[in-house]
Write an enzyme that holds these catalytic residues in place. Structure first.
Site, mmCIF file in Angstrom:
data_model
loop_
_atom_site.group_PDB
_atom_site.id
_atom_site.type_symbol
_atom_site.label_atom_id
_atom_site.label_comp_id
_atom_site.label_asym_id
_atom_site.label_seq_id
_atom_site.Cartn_x
_atom_site.Cartn_y
_atom_site.Cartn_z
ATOM 1 N N ARG A 4 31.071 49.768 8.189
ATOM 2 C CA ARG A 4 31.901 50.678 7.384
ATOM 3 C C ARG A 4 31.503 50.692 5.906
ATOM 4 N NH1 ARG A 4 36.967 52.569 9.236
ATOM 5 N NH2 ARG A 4 36.697 53.031 11.424
ATOM 6 N N ARG A 19 35.542 54.784 2.236
ATOM 7 C CA ARG A 19 36.460 54.880 1.106
ATOM 8 C C ARG A 19 36.304 53.821 0.018
ATOM 9 N NH1 ARG A 19 41.701 56.078 4.658
ATOM 10 N NH2 ARG A 19 40.444 54.772 6.016
ATOM 11 N N ARG A 65 34.658 63.534 0.303
ATOM 12 C CA ARG A 65 35.688 63.630 1.343
ATOM 13 C C ARG A 65 36.869 64.474 0.855
ATOM 14 N NH1 ARG A 65 39.101 63.688 4.457
ATOM 15 N NH2 ARG A 65 39.853 62.125 5.936
ATOM 16 N N ASP A 118 31.150 58.840 13.997
ATOM 17 C CA ASP A 118 32.233 58.052 14.577
ATOM 18 C C ASP A 118 31.978 57.859 16.058
ATOM 19 O OD1 ASP A 118 35.060 57.147 13.418
ATOM 20 O OD2 ASP A 118 35.224 57.495 15.563
ATOM 21 N N TYR A 145 40.605 54.780 23.867
ATOM 22 C CA TYR A 145 41.060 55.960 23.116
ATOM 23 C C TYR A 145 41.304 57.157 24.030
ATOM 24 C CZ TYR A 145 40.172 53.566 18.736
ATOM 25 O OH TYR A 145 40.232 52.684 17.692
HETATM 26 O O1 CP3 Z 1 29.927 51.704 9.544
HETATM 27 C C1 CP3 Z 1 29.696 52.762 8.939
HETATM 28 O O2 CP3 Z 1 29.650 52.820 7.692
HETATM 29 C C2 CP3 Z 1 29.364 54.024 9.718
HETATM 30 C C3 CP3 Z 1 30.437 54.869 10.013
HETATM 31 C C4 CP3 Z 1 31.478 54.547 11.067
HETATM 32 C C5 CP3 Z 1 32.761 55.164 11.057
HETATM 33 N N1 CP3 Z 1 33.403 54.830 12.193
HETATM 34 C C6 CP3 Z 1 33.246 56.039 9.989
HETATM 35 C C7 CP3 Z 1 34.686 56.266 9.858
HETATM 36 C C8 CP3 Z 1 31.405 53.780 12.228
HETATM 37 C C9 CP3 Z 1 30.284 52.875 12.720
HETATM 38 C C10 CP3 Z 1 32.635 53.980 12.939
HETATM 39 C C11 CP3 Z 1 32.919 53.383 14.253
HETATM 40 C C12 CP3 Z 1 34.291 53.362 14.765
HETATM 41 N N2 CP3 Z 1 35.229 54.372 14.725
HETATM 42 C C13 CP3 Z 1 34.829 52.306 15.515
HETATM 43 C C14 CP3 Z 1 34.093 51.048 15.906
HETATM 44 C C15 CP3 Z 1 34.005 50.095 14.800
HETATM 45 C C16 CP3 Z 1 35.297 49.450 14.419
HETATM 46 O O3 CP3 Z 1 35.698 49.630 13.265
HETATM 47 O O4 CP3 Z 1 35.860 48.733 15.254
HETATM 48 C C17 CP3 Z 1 36.148 52.672 15.869
HETATM 49 C C18 CP3 Z 1 37.137 51.820 16.667
HETATM 50 C C19 CP3 Z 1 36.382 53.982 15.369
HETATM 51 C C20 CP3 Z 1 37.591 54.821 15.549
HETATM 52 C C21 CP3 Z 1 38.155 55.228 14.257
HETATM 53 N N3 CP3 Z 1 37.573 56.118 13.379
HETATM 54 C C22 CP3 Z 1 39.370 54.787 13.657
HETATM 55 C C23 CP3 Z 1 40.292 53.768 14.290
HETATM 56 C C24 CP3 Z 1 39.485 55.457 12.439
HETATM 57 C C25 CP3 Z 1 40.679 55.452 11.497
HETATM 58 C C26 CP3 Z 1 40.783 54.221 10.701
HETATM 59 C C27 CP3 Z 1 40.553 54.495 9.250
HETATM 60 O O5 CP3 Z 1 39.852 53.681 8.603
HETATM 61 O O6 CP3 Z 1 41.096 55.477 8.717
HETATM 62 C C28 CP3 Z 1 38.341 56.240 12.263
HETATM 63 C C29 CP3 Z 1 38.016 57.069 11.090
HETATM 64 C C30 CP3 Z 1 36.821 56.744 10.318
HETATM 65 N N4 CP3 Z 1 35.580 56.497 10.845
HETATM 66 C C31 CP3 Z 1 36.727 56.667 8.890
HETATM 67 C C32 CP3 Z 1 35.396 56.378 8.597
HETATM 68 C C33 CP3 Z 1 34.764 56.227 7.246
HETATM 69 C C34 CP3 Z 1 37.870 56.955 7.915
HETATM 70 C C35 CP3 Z 1 37.937 58.443 7.728
HETATM 71 C C36 CP3 Z 1 38.317 58.874 6.350
HETATM 72 O O7 CP3 Z 1 37.431 59.071 5.513
HETATM 73 O O8 CP3 Z 1 39.506 59.046 6.142
#
Ligand code: CP3
Length: 340
Positions: A26, A30, A39, A76, A154
């Site tokens: 991640r 943000r 964003r 994602d 999911y």
């Molecule tokens: O790691 C990185 O920098 C690459 C980008 C990446 C994202 N999601 C961007 C993202 C990666 C590798 C993921 C994988 C992901 N997505 C996982 C597996 C890794 C983990 O964290 O366990 C999972 C379970 C998800 C599902 C998901 N996507 C959730 C639960 C959320 C919401 C949580 C949150 O932080 O808001 C997302 C959204 C998401 N994916 C964001 C980002 C940067 C936040 C979106 C935003 O900008 O508001």
């Protein structure tokens, strides 16, 4: 091909390196003001994910700002359910939401899978090739997918959950449908990763974020065989498997064809070393440490480094960086690892 900064690939190849490579799960997101600016100008997360030149831009931001040793493509794990026919949305401050969920064998049968599904994700492959072009050989790009069990969570639950009890109930009440769903997700992930490799990623990581809600028995029935199929199908690039909370199957993860095993922060390096002796480890700095005092970070980082075998360690956090983490703390961590 060697990169200007080849630390990550040298580590995979067993070549000596002056220090371990570091990147953060991640890292694009943000924590970076540049990310928040882009964003904030868009309709939502999906617009960013689906617009290749913007996805490339935010993928490269942490390489510029944090000087990490690898980029990870901004996307994602939920694009896989979507290309199989199950639409998702990301609701601000709430998280992922699926308008429709999987409840029956009939629902599973109606999903697309494999090449047909994966070929719909042209925007991801375009983002990968655009990112590789713009990185111009600076650092390698990592591609990823969710593991079948986490994606099933999911698709059945329709959103995040503390217990994933609905997904767990699905395994018990409809094992035939669960296995078919896991099989279809697996076939889609394999084609997806192959197309990402073709588009230019140099490493892949499989994320099993919700391993920790299963027992070893259920993990060995519903998760491990599918992870193995994915890992065994990707032979072109090094592979990392990260199963969060999966301490109870660490030995089995060590027997997969992954080159590196990701560890969350609850796993002591000594415990991991007692279960796995011939893999590279990735992790496992507690992301909460980055929410503590900046002054404490260097000592904690050195403590972690000293507990992993030299040359067989990719530095990362034990899970994704928390969005509210102060940027200065993230930089202190990375600079410490890089000896600055
Ligand atoms: O790691 C990185 O920098 C690459 C980008 C990446 C994202 N999601 C961007 C993202 C990666 C590798 C993921 C994988 C992901 N997505 C996982 C597996 C890794 C983990 O964290 O366990 C999972 C379970 C998800 C599902 C998901 N996507 C959730 C639960 C959320 C919401 C949580 C949150 O932080 O808001 C997302 C959204 C998401 N994916 C964001 C980002 C940067 C936040 C979106 C935003 O900008 O508001």
């Amino acid at each position: 091909m060697a990169f200007d900064n080849n630390l990550l690939l040298d580590t995979f190849n067993g070549n000596p390196t002056p220090r371990p490579p570091v990147w953060l799960m991640r890292q694009a997101g943000r924590i970076l003001p540049q990310y928040r600016a882009i964003r904030g100008s868009l309709s939502g997360f999906k617009e960013l994910v689906q617009t290749p030149h913007l996805a490339a831009e935010v993928t490269i931001q942490p390489v510029d700002e944090l000087n990490v040793d690898a980029a990870i493509i901004f996307s994602d794990i939920l694009v896989i359910p979507e290309c199989m026919g199950l639409d998702y949305d990301l609701i601000e401050k709430v998280g992922p939401r699926f308008p429709e969920t999987i409840n029956s064998l009939k629902d599973v049968e109606s999903l697309d899978s494999g090449k047909t599904a994966a070929e719909r994700l042209g925007y991801v492959y375009d983002a990968v090739s655009e990112t590789v072009r713009q990185l111009d050989g600076r650092v390698p790009l990592i591609g990823f997918c969710g593991a079948p069990w986490t994606l099933l969570c999911y698709m059945v639950e329709g959103k995040g959950s503390k217990t994933f009890s609905k997904a767990r109930a699905f395994l018990m009440q409809n094992p035939k449908a669960a296995h078919l769903l896991l099989d279809k997700i697996t076939e889609s992930c394999i084609e997806y990763l192959k197309l990402k490799v073709k588009a230019g990623v140099s490493v892949v990581q499989v994320f099993d974020s919700w391993s920790g809600v299963l027992s070893a028995d259920l993990y060995n029935e519903f998760a491990m065989p599918y992870i193995n199929r994915i890992l065994d199908s990707i032979t072109e690039v090094p592979k990392i498997v990260f199963a969060k909370g999966a301490w109870f199957v660490l030995e089995e993860l060590g027997k997969t064809s992954a080159d590196a095993v990701g560890l969350d922060w609850t796993i002591d390096p000594e415990f991991a070393l007692s279960k796995i002796d011939d893999k590279i480890f990735q992790g496992n700095f507690d992301p909460a440490y980055l929410l503590g005092n900046k002054e404490d970070i260097p000592q904690r980082a050195h403590d972690m480094l000293n507990r992993f075998p030299k040359g067989k360690h990719i530095v990362n956090l034990g899970h994704g960086v928390y969005p509210e983490t102060p940027l200065e703390n993230v930089k202190t961590f990375i600079n410490t690892i890089q000896g600055k």
